[in-house]
Every structure is written in C-alpha cells, then in structure tokens.
Design a protein around this motif. Structure first.
Motif, PDB file in Angstrom:
ATOM      1  N   ASN A 256      36.366  47.009  46.971  1.00  0.00           N
ATOM      2  CA  ASN A 256      37.363  46.839  48.047  1.00  0.00           C
ATOM      3  C   ASN A 256      38.223  45.591  47.865  1.00  0.00           C
ATOM      4  N   THR A 257      37.614  44.452  47.501  1.00  0.00           N
ATOM      5  CA  THR A 257      38.395  43.214  47.403  1.00  0.00           C
ATOM      6  C   THR A 257      38.728  42.840  45.971  1.00  0.00           C
ATOM      7  N   GLY A 258      37.946  43.293  45.018  1.00  0.00           N
ATOM      8  CA  GLY A 258      38.182  42.920  43.637  1.00  0.00           C
ATOM      9  C   GLY A 258      37.800  41.482  43.329  1.00  0.00           C
ATOM     10  N   GLU A 259      37.118  40.811  44.267  1.00  0.00           N
ATOM     11  CA  GLU A 259      36.724  39.418  44.078  1.00  0.00           C
ATOM     12  C   GLU A 259      35.718  39.304  42.937  1.00  0.00           C
ATOM     13  N   LYS A 260      35.889  38.269  42.120  1.00  0.00           N
ATOM     14  CA  LYS A 260      34.968  38.046  41.016  1.00  0.00           C
ATOM     15  C   LYS A 260      33.580  37.735  41.545  1.00  0.00           C
ATOM     16  N   ALA A 261      32.579  38.321  40.888  1.00  0.00           N
ATOM     17  CA  ALA A 261      31.201  38.155  41.337  1.00  0.00           C
ATOM     18  C   ALA A 261      30.269  38.105  40.142  1.00  0.00           C
ATOM     19  N   LYS A 262      29.041  37.749  40.427  1.00  0.00           N
ATOM     20  CA  LYS A 262      27.973  37.744  39.437  1.00  0.00           C
ATOM     21  C   LYS A 262      26.839  38.595  39.981  1.00  0.00           C
ATOM     22  N   GLU A 263      26.408  39.594  39.178  1.00  0.00           N
ATOM     23  CA  GLU A 263      25.295  40.454  39.565  1.00  0.00           C
ATOM     24  C   GLU A 263      24.091  40.166  38.673  1.00  0.00           C
TER      25      GLU A 263
END
Length: 463
Positions: A256-263
């Motif tokens: 939805n936001t395309g925010e960079k993340a770490k999984e």
C-alpha cells in the motif's frame, strides 16, 4: 488526620494527546479510569502530570482542554478535594516557550497543612482554594517551566519538550514534583543501529541538564519526584537480535505505501519480524510483548540505568505503557505495530524522595491505569505511596501572591508591579484585574460550585 504519621499521595503521569485528537471516544473512558484509580486508593494529595495537552494538532484541539478540566473538577469523586492548583501551558503561538504540559494538583479537605512554593518570592504560600492558570502562564510564580534549549533537539525541529516544576510542603514534608517530556524515537531503523541510540543519548543529555539545573539553582535541594513521558525505549538493537535469532533479513517494501522495510524470515520462510521507519510488527505481536507483563522486554529496559547513581524507581510489574491501540476501532489491551513496546511513561525518584517514602513504612502501588480500556496510545501510570509527615521547619508562609479581591478593594501584587485596573461584570460573575496595556487576567467561579468552593480561573491573554 489525628494520629496519622504519613499522608497518602497519588502521582499519575499521562500523555493525553490522543484524548484531544479523538475527544468523542477517548475523553470519557480516560476520565472514568482515572476516577476509578482515585476511588481505589483514596489519596489525600493527587498530582496529575499531563503531556501534549491539546494533542498534536493543538491549534484545533485546544478547545477541548477546558472540557477535560471541567469534567474532572465536577465529578463527585473529586468534590472532597477543595484545594486545587492547575497549570496549563496553552500558549502554542510562543514557539520558544510552549511545552504543552499540564500540572494538576488536588488536595483533600482533610489536609489542613499544605503550602506551595513561590519561586519569585522564595517562600511557601498557603494553598487554600481552587485556582486554574491557563493560556500564557509564564508569569505565574508558583511554578517553574522551561523548554529544552534548541540545540538539544536532535532533528533541529524545536518541538514542545521541556519540564514544569512545583514545590510543596505537605504536612511538614517538602518535595518537588516535576512534569517532564523528553524526545521520542523518530525512526526504528536508527533506533536499532546500536545502544545507546542517538535518541537515547539525546534523552540522557536533556534529563541530565534538568537534574543539574535543579541541583545547582538558588533553591534548597529537597526530595524530587519526576514523572512524565520520558520516552525511554528498550534497547531496540538487542531486542531485534533476540527476536530474529536464526532468521534471515531481506529488504522489502510495505504493501500500500511502498515504504522501505526489512523482513526477518525463519528457516521455513515465514516472516517473524517486519521493521520500517514507523513499523515494528512481530508475527505474534501481543502474545510476545504482553505476556507476563512484558517480561521478554524487561532485560532491555536499560535507559534508566544511566541514572542509577542519581535516580531510582519502584519495581515495574506492569507491561510497557506504549504504544497501545487507540480510537473507536482500537483494542485497548493490544499494541499498535508501530514501535517496539516500551516503558515510556514512568514515575522516578531521587534518593532523598525514596528515603522520604521508605520512612513512612507505607504500602506502595505502581501500575498502569486502564490496561483493558481504549484510552490512547500511552497508558497512564500511577504510583500511590505514603509520604512521612515532617516537622514545621519555620519556613515563612504568606498569603498567595495572586490575591483575590472584591470589587473596589486594592492590594499589592508583588510579582505584578504594573498598576492594575479592575473591572467587574456582574452578569458573568467575573472579576477582571487588568495590568494596563499588557494582559487580561480573569477570575471565574464554577456555575456548579457551592458558595464556599469557588474555582478561580486565571487565563492570561494578550489585550
């Protein structure tokens, strides 16, 4: 109170921003839970320290503050508290001074010996009635308020962070009560890099600055209770390491936001932890962090250890106070998946205050308020304790410097040497004492109060 050797005191800290952003759904349950706590403990002295009074959008939400205060004062539970002092910093247009702090004090009718310190006259003055100071309270002498210096703000945004102090003499025992609001963690990524994080170091600097100021000022050092939103966070670096042991990190984007993340995925490919700038989400979020009052996180609650030589705290046996779900659709006993849950809201003592409490041999209760009720992202934290009664030390006591007057009566007001003009409005039951060309101060009486229990409201506004 004959025969008693101590006074029961209830200290409460509450970041109440959410209450003013969603007043229709949040104010009523917040007030209900606070009053339940008062009824459960039956204190003789209540100190309520609020942060973010008026909410984050204070220009729009400040209108609800008056309703909040009136709702507290007019409830039956609070009627026996016939001596009140309320200090509300609402002057949001003054960027260099605005803190959005609110200090509210309620003293039971059974307490006959209570004074508040005048920081200008440097003496205690009797606390005999109900008074509310709001708006611009810079010149009110019975409080000390300061915003942290601009260079303390880690992101160069001069936000509303600071402290407000009052000093009391309660049944012969003197102590300071300090409301404080320290800096938050702006990014989970930065917070997890190392410990102490840059945010933790900034909080440490601001708190040390405050403690040193009190220690070195012109006033006597007295026992200190400092309670507010310290924004203390757990060692996020250590927490992430523990939660992701055996996991593989992968770069990702939030849907939805395309925010960079770490999984962080386990050996079966299941995502156990997701982190972005403002996301902290575990696959078993509430089970993991609420179980056994947050015991998994307790070893990482390390920020206060930096002050162990100066400050102490009663043992914590409640879950982290932040960030709980809020709003009409929120579950009050569930955490939001935005930050790693932490004990942000605390009541801390210096060694002298701890000794004062210990000498009473009284019961101590330290807990969250409203754990299962939706009442904001911060849960209020309360500490009920006994303060030993002391002997009168002979400190001069005088009439309050903000002296109430009847129409036509004149009196000298020591911290306001400017000549006053007095106006009266019989239709509104209002006395106005006007320093010429500077401010308008209104003394109002509550329409629901009995004749001998007036609430005097002092609101400073530009003329």
């Amino acid at each position: 109170m004959a025969g008693k050797t101590s006074t029961r005191v209830l200290l409460v800290t509450a970041n109440i921003a959410s209450c003013f952003e969603q007043p229709d759904t949040m104010l009523k349950p917040w007030i209900t839970e606070f009053l339940k706590t008062v009824e459960d403990h039956e204190p003789q002295f209540i100190a309520l320290h609020c942060q973010e009074v008026g909410g984050k959008n204070y220009e729009e939400s400040m209108q609800h503050v008056e309703h909040f205060v009136r709702s507290l004062l007019n409830r039956g539970t609070m009627l026996p508290y016939d001596k009140i002092r309320v200090f509300l910093d609402e002057e949001y247009e003054s960027a260099e001074k605005f803190t959005a702090l609110g200090n509210l004090y309620f003293i039971h009718q059974n307490v006959q010996d209570v004074q508040i310190w005048d920081f200008e006259e440097k003496k205690f003055v009797d606390c005999l009635d109900r008074r509310e100071y709001s708006g611009n309270i810079e010149d009110v002498p019975t409080k000390e308020k300061s915003k942290f210096p601009q260079e303390f703000f880690p992101e160069c945004k001069w936000s509303r962070k600071g402290f407000m102090r009052t000093r009391w003499c309660l049944n012969g025992s003197k102590f300071d009560l300090v409301n404080i609001h320290l800096f938050h963690d702006a990014s989970n990524f930065i917070a997890m890099e190392e410990f102490p994080s840059v945010y933790s170091l900034n909080r440490k600097r601001a708190l040390e600055h405050t403690l040193d100021r009190f220690h070195n000022d012109a006033f006597e050092n007295v026992p200190l209770f400092i309670f507010g939103d310290f924004n203390f966070r757990v060692n996020t670096h250590g927490v992430v390491q523990k939660l992701t042991n055996g996991c593989t990190p992968e770069d990702a984007e939030l849907p939805n936001t395309g925010e960079k993340a770490k999984e962080y995925k386990d050996n079966k490919g299941k995502v156990q932890l997701t982190i972005s700038k403002k996301t902290f989400r575990h696959s078993e979020h509430d089970t993991m962090f609420l179980k056994d009052n947050g015991s998994l996180l307790k070893e990482f609650d390390q920020e206060i250890d930096q002050f162990k030589e100066r400050l102490t705290e009663f043992p914590i046996s409640f879950p982290p106070s932040y960030p709980f779900e809020e709003g009409a659709g929120g579950n009050g006993s569930h955490y939001m998946k935005t930050r790693c849950p932490s004990w942000c809201d605390r009541i801390i003592l210096d060694k002298a205050a701890k000794k004062l409490v210990d000498s009473s041999n009284g019961k101590v209760s330290y807990n969250l308020i409203g754990l299962n009720v939706t009442m904001g992202d911060h849960k209020p934290v309360g500490l009920c304790l006994e303060v030993a009664m002391g002997a009168d030390d002979g400190t001069p006591v005088d009439e309050p410097v903000w002296q109430l007057r009847e129409p036509g009566e004149t009196t000298a007001v020591s911290e306001q040497p400017t000549p006053l003009e007095e106006e009266s409005d019989p239709a509104k039951g209002t006395l106005r004492c006007v320093p010429q060309g500077i401010v308008s101060t209104r003394y109002l009486t509550s329409p629901t109060a009995t004749p001998d229990s007036h609430i005097h409201v002092f609101r400073e506004t530009t003329v």
